[in-house]
Design an enzyme around this catalytic site. Structure first.
Site, short mmCIF file in Angstrom:
data_model
loop_
_atom_site.label_atom_id
_atom_site.label_comp_id
_atom_site.label_asym_id
_atom_site.label_seq_id
_atom_site.Cartn_x
_atom_site.Cartn_y
_atom_site.Cartn_z
N LYS A 206 -0.72 -6.15 -8.12
CA LYS A 206 -0.95 -7.43 -7.42
C LYS A 206 -2.35 -7.95 -7.76
O LYS A 206 -2.55 -9.12 -7.98
CB LYS A 206 -0.82 -7.23 -5.92
N HIS B 13 0.84 -1.21 0.00
CA HIS B 13 0.00 0.00 0.00
C HIS B 13 0.87 1.26 0.00
O HIS B 13 0.61 2.22 -0.71
CB HIS B 13 -0.87 0.07 1.26
N ARG C 63 -3.84 -10.15 3.91
CA ARG C 63 -4.26 -11.50 4.34
C ARG C 63 -3.08 -12.37 4.80
O ARG C 63 -3.30 -13.38 5.46
CB ARG C 63 -5.01 -12.21 3.21
N GLN D 62 -8.40 -6.84 -11.01
CA GLN D 62 -9.09 -5.68 -10.44
C GLN D 62 -8.63 -4.39 -11.11
O GLN D 62 -9.46 -3.55 -11.50
CB GLN D 62 -8.79 -5.63 -8.93
P1 AMP Z 1 -6.51 -3.49 -0.52
O1 AMP Z 1 -6.35 -2.77 0.79
O2 AMP Z 1 -6.13 -4.94 -0.46
O3 AMP Z 1 -7.83 -3.22 -1.19
O4 AMP Z 1 -5.41 -2.86 -1.49
C1 AMP Z 1 -5.42 -1.48 -1.78
C2 AMP Z 1 -4.52 -1.24 -2.95
O5 AMP Z 1 -3.19 -1.67 -2.66
C3 AMP Z 1 -4.97 -2.04 -4.19
O6 AMP Z 1 -4.83 -1.23 -5.34
C4 AMP Z 1 -3.99 -3.21 -4.20
O7 AMP Z 1 -3.78 -3.74 -5.50
C5 AMP Z 1 -2.74 -2.54 -3.67
N1 AMP Z 1 -1.81 -3.55 -3.15
C6 AMP Z 1 -2.04 -4.47 -2.20
N2 AMP Z 1 -0.96 -5.26 -2.03
C7 AMP Z 1 -0.03 -4.83 -2.91
C8 AMP Z 1 1.30 -5.26 -3.23
N3 AMP Z 1 1.88 -6.27 -2.62
N4 AMP Z 1 1.97 -4.59 -4.19
C9 AMP Z 1 1.37 -3.53 -4.84
N5 AMP Z 1 0.14 -3.09 -4.56
C10 AMP Z 1 -0.57 -3.73 -3.62
#
Ligand code: AMP
Length: 254
Positions: free
Chosen positions: A149, A37, A187, A153
């Site tokens: 990642k 993030h 996760r 989406q």
């Molecule tokens: P989430 O909180 O899981 O909805 O993720 C929020 C944003 O962070 C989304 O655009 C995800 O794709 C991005 N994100 C989560 N994990 C990673 C990662 N390991 N590398 C790059 N972006 C990430």
């Protein structure tokens, strides 16, 4: 950092901000922030005058009640990280405010939504697209940052932005991994110590260049349950389970 809960107040604040600022970057998240993030947020800070972040654990994209219940939450630590890096604005809406319609209005995409991650998680991407559209409309940023990642989406959100002529430019950001190769994910915190040791094999196996059948066999031998491994355009997309924890990853096919 200003923390705003009310969607209308957020919209007005961003509208005022736009009068005084050249560009606004936006990073939507579900919290439990990690380096993945933070890399999106760093990029937004580099490329824009003001960076806005949202933290909202969006129930409509969870097709499994236990997955939602178990999703990690570290709100205070998240706020500390956001303040330290220099985020100016944080949006933390409640379900009732952001879904005042009771989720009766939904964004439906009819091609890509049902494939890959969408096949095993009915309704998931409709929940994602609906919340992201609301957040993009409320924030009206110049650029919004999404991680590679979640490749499917990102592609759906980029497609939605183009299809609906949204003003916000959708920026894909590099997938951030641990040294072991495991993709960082909120996760991962749910994995047991034993699962934690097995998890890095996921990326190692899907990037090894062997056939998909061989990958599936090796993953099963290491204790994973395979949801899918499929080639799509120039990517290999994959999802597996370790116990109840679902992990996703993707690699570019050379
Ligand atoms: P989430 O909180 O899981 O909805 O993720 C929020 C944003 O962070 C989304 O655009 C995800 O794709 C991005 N994100 C989560 N994990 C990673 C990662 N390991 N590398 C790059 N972006 C990430």
């Amino acid at each position: 950092m200003r923390i705003i809960r009310d969607p209308r107040a957020w919209k007005e604040t961003l509208r005022d901000q736009r009068k005084k600022t050249v560009s606004i970057g936006f990073v939507p998240t579900m919290g439990a922030l990690h380096r993945g993030h933070m890399s999106l947020i760093e990029r937004s800070i580099e490329e824009n005058d003001v960076t806005a972040v949202s933290i909202f654990l969006n129930p409509t994209q969870f097709n499994n009640a236990d997955d939602l219940k178990n999703y990690p939450s570290t709100f205070e630590e998240d706020c500390r990280l956001l303040e330290a890096i220099g985020v100016e604005l944080l949006f933390t809406p409640t379900y009732d405010d952001i879904y005042a319609d009771g989720f009766t209005y939904q964004v439906n995409e009819t091609e890509l939504t049902g494939r890959f991650c969408g096949a095993a998680r009915p309704g998931h991407f409709t929940g994602v697209l609906t919340i992201v559209l609301k957040l993009l409309i409320l924030t009206a940023a110049d650029r919004a940052y999404f991680g590679e990642k979640d490749w499917q989406q990102y592609r759906l959100i980029d497609g939605m932005a183009k299809s609906l002529f949204l003003d916000t430019q959708i920026i894909p950001c590099e997938l951030i991994r641990e040294e072991s190769g495991l993709a960082l994910s909120s996760r991962n915190a749910l994995l047991s110590l034993a699962q934690r040791k097995i998890a890095p094999y996921f990326h190692q196996i899907i990037s090894s260049g062997i056939t998909i059948d061989q990958m599936e066999q090796l993953l099963v031998e290491h204790g994973f349950r395979v949801d899918y491994i499929e080639e799509w355009e120039d990517r290999l997309l994959a999802a597996v389970f370790l116990g109840e924890v679902r992990l996703i990853d993707n690699v570019r096919i050379s």
